[in-house]
Write an enzyme that holds these catalytic residues in place. Structure first.
Site, PDB file in Angstrom:
ATOM      1  N   THR A 195      -0.641  62.183  49.910  1.00 13.72           N
ATOM      2  CA  THR A 195       0.180  63.391  50.111  1.00 13.72           C
ATOM      3  C   THR A 195       0.723  63.438  51.537  1.00 13.72           C
ATOM      4  O   THR A 195       1.875  63.823  51.759  1.00 13.72           O
ATOM      5  CB  THR A 195      -0.666  64.658  49.810  1.00 13.72           C
ATOM      6  OG1 THR A 195      -1.235  64.508  48.511  1.00 13.72           O
ATOM      7  CG2 THR A 195       0.153  65.923  49.853  1.00 13.72           C
TER       8      THR A 195
ATOM      9  N   ASP B 288     -13.573  61.457  50.264  1.00  9.09           N
ATOM     10  CA  ASP B 288     -13.890  60.109  50.752  1.00  9.09           C
ATOM     11  C   ASP B 288     -14.028  60.039  52.282  1.00  9.09           C
ATOM     12  O   ASP B 288     -14.552  59.065  52.809  1.00  9.09           O
ATOM     13  CB  ASP B 288     -12.813  59.115  50.301  1.00  9.09           C
ATOM     14  CG  ASP B 288     -12.850  58.859  48.798  1.00  9.09           C
ATOM     15  OD1 ASP B 288     -13.749  59.407  48.137  1.00  9.09           O
ATOM     16  OD2 ASP B 288     -11.985  58.118  48.299  1.00  9.09           O
TER      17      ASP B 288
ATOM     18  N   MET C 184     -18.409  57.998  44.624  1.00 10.89           N
ATOM     19  CA  MET C 184     -16.995  57.738  44.929  1.00 10.89           C
ATOM     20  C   MET C 184     -16.853  57.124  46.315  1.00 10.89           C
ATOM     21  O   MET C 184     -17.786  57.121  47.116  1.00 10.89           O
ATOM     22  CB  MET C 184     -16.166  59.007  44.784  1.00 10.89           C
ATOM     23  CG  MET C 184     -15.817  59.286  43.327  1.00 10.89           C
ATOM     24  SD  MET C 184     -14.649  60.636  43.168  1.00 10.89           S
ATOM     25  CE  MET C 184     -14.203  60.476  41.437  1.00 10.89           C
TER      26      MET C 184
ATOM     27  N   ARG D  97     -13.343  54.827  47.581  1.00 11.91           N
ATOM     28  CA  ARG D  97     -12.440  53.768  47.143  1.00 11.91           C
ATOM     29  C   ARG D  97     -12.371  52.628  48.178  1.00 11.91           C
ATOM     30  O   ARG D  97     -12.654  51.485  47.864  1.00 11.91           O
ATOM     31  CB  ARG D  97     -11.079  54.453  47.001  1.00 11.91           C
ATOM     32  CG  ARG D  97      -9.992  53.701  46.398  1.00 11.91           C
ATOM     33  CD  ARG D  97      -8.824  54.640  46.188  1.00 11.91           C
ATOM     34  NE  ARG D  97      -8.870  55.252  44.887  1.00 11.91           N
ATOM     35  CZ  ARG D  97      -8.294  54.726  43.799  1.00 11.91           C
ATOM     36  NH1 ARG D  97      -7.615  53.623  43.891  1.00 11.91           N
ATOM     37  NH2 ARG D  97      -8.382  55.329  42.651  1.00 11.91           N
TER      38      ARG D  97
ATOM     39  N   ARG E  82     -31.179  51.092  35.151  1.00 12.07           N
ATOM     40  CA  ARG E  82     -30.247  52.067  34.582  1.00 12.07           C
ATOM     41  C   ARG E  82     -29.164  52.378  35.617  1.00 12.07           C
ATOM     42  O   ARG E  82     -29.407  52.307  36.820  1.00 12.07           O
ATOM     43  CB  ARG E  82     -30.964  53.375  34.220  1.00 12.07           C
ATOM     44  CG  ARG E  82     -32.017  53.226  33.129  1.00 12.07           C
ATOM     45  CD  ARG E  82     -31.412  52.896  31.775  1.00 12.07           C
ATOM     46  NE  ARG E  82     -32.410  52.873  30.732  1.00 12.07           N
ATOM     47  CZ  ARG E  82     -33.085  51.782  30.359  1.00 12.07           C
ATOM     48  NH1 ARG E  82     -32.872  50.628  30.967  1.00 12.07           N
ATOM     49  NH2 ARG E  82     -33.977  51.839  29.382  1.00 12.07           N
TER      50      ARG E  82
ATOM     51  N   HIS F 296     -16.520  62.438  38.932  1.00 11.84           N
ATOM     52  CA  HIS F 296     -15.839  63.631  39.424  1.00 11.84           C
ATOM     53  C   HIS F 296     -16.759  64.828  39.661  1.00 11.84           C
ATOM     54  O   HIS F 296     -16.311  65.842  40.204  1.00 11.84           O
ATOM     55  CB  HIS F 296     -14.703  64.003  38.471  1.00 11.84           C
ATOM     56  CG  HIS F 296     -13.614  62.963  38.489  1.00 11.84           C
ATOM     57  ND1 HIS F 296     -13.739  61.773  37.819  1.00 11.84           N
ATOM     58  CD2 HIS F 296     -12.438  62.918  39.141  1.00 11.84           C
ATOM     59  CE1 HIS F 296     -12.654  61.046  38.035  1.00 11.84           C
ATOM     60  NE2 HIS F 296     -11.854  61.711  38.830  1.00 11.84           N
TER      61      HIS F 296
HETATM   62  O1  F6P Z   1      -9.558  59.799  46.775  1.00 11.40           O
HETATM   63  C1  F6P Z   1     -10.676  60.456  46.287  1.00 11.40           C
HETATM   64  C2  F6P Z   1     -11.141  59.903  44.998  1.00 11.40           C
HETATM   65  O2  F6P Z   1     -12.188  60.759  44.740  1.00 11.40           O
HETATM   66  C3  F6P Z   1     -11.545  58.435  44.941  1.00 11.40           C
HETATM   67  O3  F6P Z   1     -12.792  58.164  45.469  1.00 11.40           O
HETATM   68  C4  F6P Z   1     -11.444  58.154  43.464  1.00 11.40           C
HETATM   69  O4  F6P Z   1     -11.302  56.785  43.180  1.00 11.40           O
HETATM   70  C5  F6P Z   1     -10.235  58.926  43.097  1.00 11.40           C
HETATM   71  O5  F6P Z   1     -10.193  60.046  43.958  1.00 11.40           O
HETATM   72  C6  F6P Z   1     -10.168  59.347  41.657  1.00 11.40           C
HETATM   73  O6  F6P Z   1      -9.108  60.221  41.479  1.00 11.40           O
HETATM   74  P1  F6P Z   1      -8.548  60.758  40.086  1.00 11.40           P
HETATM   75  O7  F6P Z   1      -9.448  60.317  38.999  1.00 11.40           O
HETATM   76  O8  F6P Z   1      -8.497  62.222  40.252  1.00 11.40           O
HETATM   77  O9  F6P Z   1      -7.202  60.179  39.977  1.00 11.40           O
END
Ligand code: F6P
Length: 365
Positions: A122, A144, A186, A188, A283, A289
């Site tokens: 954004t 993140d 999470m 990335r 496991r 999310h």
């Molecule tokens: O950028 C934040 C984040 O939470 C990443 O860690 C994750 O890969 C991504 O968003 C997932 O975003 P969405 O599923 O909302 O597209």
């Protein structure tokens, strides 16, 4: 004369967006000048849609938002005005540049400033719009925590809290069953959530995108902890973690206008790799999310509020093309261009990484 301000939230949501919206609205209300606060629904889509989806934000509407997760303005990561997914009247779908149309529509609204609350994607859009003449101000957000221009983004600490609580629970069941538990969190491109969670929850192994892991090191750690079927191991790994001789686990997203690969699932790859080498019970839990939802913790409510107020102050001073940021103990601002220039990954000399090593946490190398 009444001055107008337009707020929007873009990209993935995160705990703290609503407190920012509330802070801007209240600061405008209590300002000595006369301000009207507007909000665009679903990032830039609310401006481009016909009829437009723009709401008036008042103190009454934002009341109680300090505790609310999500965003009352809704958000999307499929609404980049420079490559906008448009459905034609015949049902076909095209990607088109609608940035000029967006700017014309915003100018018609007669707003003094647009405050864009969003992550790196954004903010990159904001910079391009600023270069095209839009009076834009950025507020950074992402769980993140990977924006280099600010020490922290709101939402991160809440995500760490959620992940830590989950790993604390996994520890007790790992112990009961003498198991290896993998918690995928999470992150990335940067492993901040994984590192913080691993240290907070006392994990034995922490795997982050910045350090590609050597499976043999992980096996050694497990062997040292589970002897004759007795013992347990907790692994916290970022979704963006990858093996030394391998790649990130990604898949394409079929949703129109979604331009990034989807992550998630590296935990299962690791489980298979361990199973090939060791006879242990394993496991995997993918938190996903859950880390983005729910009530922001107090730290994030306060950080988000300070960012919101600061962004309003920038609007008052007409300091456009800037993003608010926290550097040390100071709330400041930097040009958005500079803010998006690089990611904030975990540096090899990061102090928490050093602490993790000294605690004996295996980092996969
Ligand atoms: O950028 C934040 C984040 O939470 C990443 O860690 C994750 O890969 C991504 O968003 C997932 O975003 P969405 O599923 O909302 O597209």
């Amino acid at each position: 004369m009444t001055k107008k301000i337009l707020i929007l939230t873009g990209g993935g949501d995160c705990p703290g967006l609503n407190p920012v919206i509330r802070a801007i609205t209240r600061a405008a209300h209590y300002s000595k000048d006369d301000w009207e606060v507007l909000g665009s629904i679903k990032a830039f889509c609310g401006i481009l849609d016909e009829p437009q989806k723009i709401i008036k934000l008042t103190n009454k509407i934002v009341a109680g938002l300090e505790v609310k997760g999500g965003t009352i303005l809704e958000t999307t990561n499929k609404g980049d005005p420079f490559c906008y997914p448009t459905v034609k009247s015949d049902g076909s779908f095209i990607i088109e540049d609608r940035s000029d149309e967006l700017i014309t529509k915003i100018k018609k609204l007669d707003v003094e400033a647009v405050i864009c609350i969003g992550g790196d994607g954004t903010q990159a859009i904001s910079q391009k719009l600023y270069e095209k003449g839009l009076n834009i101000i950025g507020v950074p957000k992402t769980i993140d925590n990977d924006l280099s221009a600010t020490d922290f983004t709101f939402g991160f600490q809440t995500a760490v809290e959620t992940a830590t609580e989950a790993v604390d629970k996994l520890v007790t069941t790992a112990q009961s069953h003498n198991r290896v538990m993998i918690a995928e969190v999470m992150g990335r491109d940067a492993g901040w959530i994984a590192l913080y969670t691993a240290v907070a929850a006392g994990a034995e192994i922490a795997l982050i995108p910045e350090i590609p892991y050597d499976i043999e090191k992980i096996i050694q750690t497990i062997k040292g902890r589970i002897v004759d079927g007795q013992g347990f191991v907790n692994i916290v790994m970022a979704e963006g973690a990858k093996p030394k001789k391998g790649k990130m686990v990604t898949r394409n997203c079929q949703e129109k206008g979604y331009h990034k690969p989807l992550l998630g699932g590296i935990g299962f790859t690791l489980m298979e790799e361990i199973k090939k080498r060791l006879d242990v019970s394993i496991r995997v839990t993918v938190l996903g999310h859950i880390q983005r939802g729910g009530t922001p913790i107090a730290f994030d409510r306060i950080l988000a509020t300070q960012f919101g107020i600061k962004s309003f102050e920038l609007a008052e001073r007409k300091q456009f093309g800037h993003m608010v940021s926290l550097l040390g103990a100071n709330f400041t601002s930097i040009p958005i261009k500079k803010a998006i220039a690089k990611y904030k990954c975990i540096a090899p000399d990061n102090y928490l990484l050093n602490c993790a090593r000294k605690l004996g946490i295996c980092l996969g190398n």
